[in-house]
Design a protein around this motif. Structure first.
Motif, mmCIF file in Angstrom:
data_model
loop_
_atom_site.group_PDB
_atom_site.id
_atom_site.type_symbol
_atom_site.label_atom_id
_atom_site.label_comp_id
_atom_site.label_asym_id
_atom_site.label_seq_id
_atom_site.Cartn_x
_atom_site.Cartn_y
_atom_site.Cartn_z
ATOM 1 N N ILE A 99 8.291 -1.496 -13.635
ATOM 2 C CA ILE A 99 7.641 -0.796 -13.647
ATOM 3 C C ILE A 99 6.146 -1.047 -14.040
ATOM 4 O O ILE A 99 4.941 -1.204 -13.199
ATOM 5 C CB ILE A 99 7.827 1.159 -13.673
ATOM 6 N N GLU A 100 6.045 -1.221 -15.262
ATOM 7 C CA GLU A 100 4.683 -1.523 -15.535
ATOM 8 C C GLU A 100 3.863 -3.045 -16.009
ATOM 9 O O GLU A 100 3.219 -2.913 -15.409
ATOM 10 C CB GLU A 100 4.894 -0.762 -17.853
ATOM 11 N N GLN A 101 5.203 -3.804 -15.394
ATOM 12 C CA GLN A 101 5.112 -5.395 -15.323
ATOM 13 C C GLN A 101 4.643 -5.539 -13.839
ATOM 14 O O GLN A 101 3.582 -6.550 -13.543
ATOM 15 C CB GLN A 101 5.501 -6.539 -16.231
ATOM 16 N N ARG A 102 5.004 -4.944 -12.960
ATOM 17 C CA ARG A 102 5.281 -5.514 -11.392
ATOM 18 C C ARG A 102 4.420 -4.413 -10.682
ATOM 19 O O ARG A 102 3.624 -5.059 -9.809
ATOM 20 C CB ARG A 102 6.621 -5.975 -11.074
ATOM 21 N N SER A 134 0.694 -0.498 -0.102
ATOM 22 C CA SER A 134 0.273 -0.437 0.832
ATOM 23 C C SER A 134 1.029 1.683 0.294
ATOM 24 O O SER A 134 0.350 2.364 -0.476
ATOM 25 C CB SER A 134 -1.042 0.480 1.484
ATOM 26 N N ASP A 135 2.093 0.784 0.505
ATOM 27 C CA ASP A 135 2.892 1.990 0.439
ATOM 28 C C ASP A 135 3.395 3.086 -0.923
ATOM 29 O O ASP A 135 3.852 1.916 -2.616
ATOM 30 C CB ASP A 135 4.225 2.324 1.754
ATOM 31 N N PRO A 136 4.234 4.007 -1.262
ATOM 32 C CA PRO A 136 4.406 4.448 -3.040
ATOM 33 C C PRO A 136 6.396 3.932 -3.046
ATOM 34 O O PRO A 136 6.944 3.393 -2.148
ATOM 35 C CB PRO A 136 4.210 6.524 -2.449
ATOM 36 N N PRO A 137 6.093 3.502 -4.348
ATOM 37 C CA PRO A 137 6.913 2.703 -4.970
ATOM 38 C C PRO A 137 8.229 3.422 -5.150
ATOM 39 O O PRO A 137 8.039 4.393 -5.583
ATOM 40 C CB PRO A 137 6.341 2.200 -5.901
ATOM 41 N N LEU A 138 8.905 2.875 -4.738
ATOM 42 C CA LEU A 138 10.573 3.186 -4.980
ATOM 43 C C LEU A 138 11.513 2.412 -5.643
ATOM 44 O O LEU A 138 11.154 1.300 -5.050
ATOM 45 C CB LEU A 138 11.016 3.941 -3.657
#
Length: 302
Positions: A94-97, A32-36
């Protein structure tokens, strides 16, 4: 729980395939956290972020680390690659995972790859940390159009590189501790201790069967880049928020590179970490993490 810095093994490990090649991915934090996304430098791997990923995850980020093709535990094919190829791998992750816009933190070559990804797909990269940005093109005058004969000769010379340069011997030598330690000393600050996990991180990929061909391919690719794929051109085009960091004692990305970057983009903030060399994220992780997290809180106050 493993203490950050004692090992280069962090997070959950999985494999992501890109153009039929397996890429090694690490993940840490809550969904649920923003991705880095953390992108390592040349000859390194995602494990180089050993003291940063846990801190970023604890601060409320879902952290990903990717071993770029040819490095770490990812595949090592003989492919002619440059920063655009590696950027496509990051964008694939980024797109797939991940499936949402990310913050990218890149070290050295990883910073160039992150910058490339941010320019290629600006809707997928919402902020970028260059820590530091390394590209020899920053120190070269603006390239002129070359004579067709010169272009043909350079293409032939790059092909000959694969067969004439002793890549296997070079990698064997670099993987030996008596040469690896001085080599890393050129990157790290002189006072930093090079522990066994970090030596293993750099040495192990050099001993894999595909390492020589992979190194030849990436050397050929980086040497053949068009001007629009170099840092000066990319810096002019990047539109997301950017933070630049460098170690004061960095000899691999010297002050002249930072000055060239600031000249191209005087609006980008640059912070210098005193007492650090080329790897501030691993030399002074608490200070590095604090600077990056403070900037992210300021950039994304919500």
């Amino acid at each position: 729980m493993v203490v950050a810095g004692e090992t280069t093994d962090w997070g959950h490990v999985s494999v992501l395939h890109w153009r039929g090649q397996p890429l090694h991915v690490r993940q840490l934090g809550n969904d649920s956290d923003p991705p880095l996304v953390l992108i390592h430098g040349f000859a390194a791997a995602a494990g180089h972020w050993r003291a940063n990923a846990p801190a970023f995850a604890a601060a409320g980020w879902q952290v990903y680390g990717l071993d770029l093709l040819g490095f770490g535990a990812s595949a090592q094919p003989f492919w002619v690659q440059d920063n655009r190829t590696w950027a496509q791998q990051v964008l694939h992750l980024i797109e797939q995972r991940i499936r949402k816009p990310v913050v990218i933190v890149g070290h050295s070559l990883g910073a160039l790859v992150g910058l490339t990804a941010a320019v290629l797909r600006p809707e997928l990269v919402k902020a970028l940390v260059l820590a530091p940005l390394q590209d020899p093109a920053l120190l070269k005058p603006r390239p002129r159009r070359r004579h067709p004969f010169c272009r043909r000769w350079q293409r032939v010379s790059r092909i000959l590189q694969r067969w004439l340069v002793p890549w296997r011997l070079i990698l064997w030598l670099f993987s030996r501790k008596w040469l690896l330690v001085p080599g890393l000393r050129a990157a790290y600050g002189q006072r930093h201790r090079l522990d066994p996990p970090i030596l293993h991180l750099f040495a192990r990929p050099c001993r894999r069967p595909g390492a020589a061909g992979s190194l030849a391919g990436m050397t050929m690719g980086m040497g053949a880049r068009p001007p629009q794929a170099t840092a000066p051109a990319l810096l002019r085009r990047v539109t997301c928020p950017v933070l630049a960091l460098r170690g004061q004692e960095d000899r691999l990305a010297p002050q002249a590179m930072a000055k060239a970057m600031v000249h191209l983009r005087p609006d980008l903030p640059l912070q210098v970490l005193e007492g650090c060399g080329h790897c501030p994220h691993d030399e002074e992780p608490k200070r590095f993490n604090g600077i990056v997290l403070a900037w992210l809180r300021e950039t994304f106050p919500a």
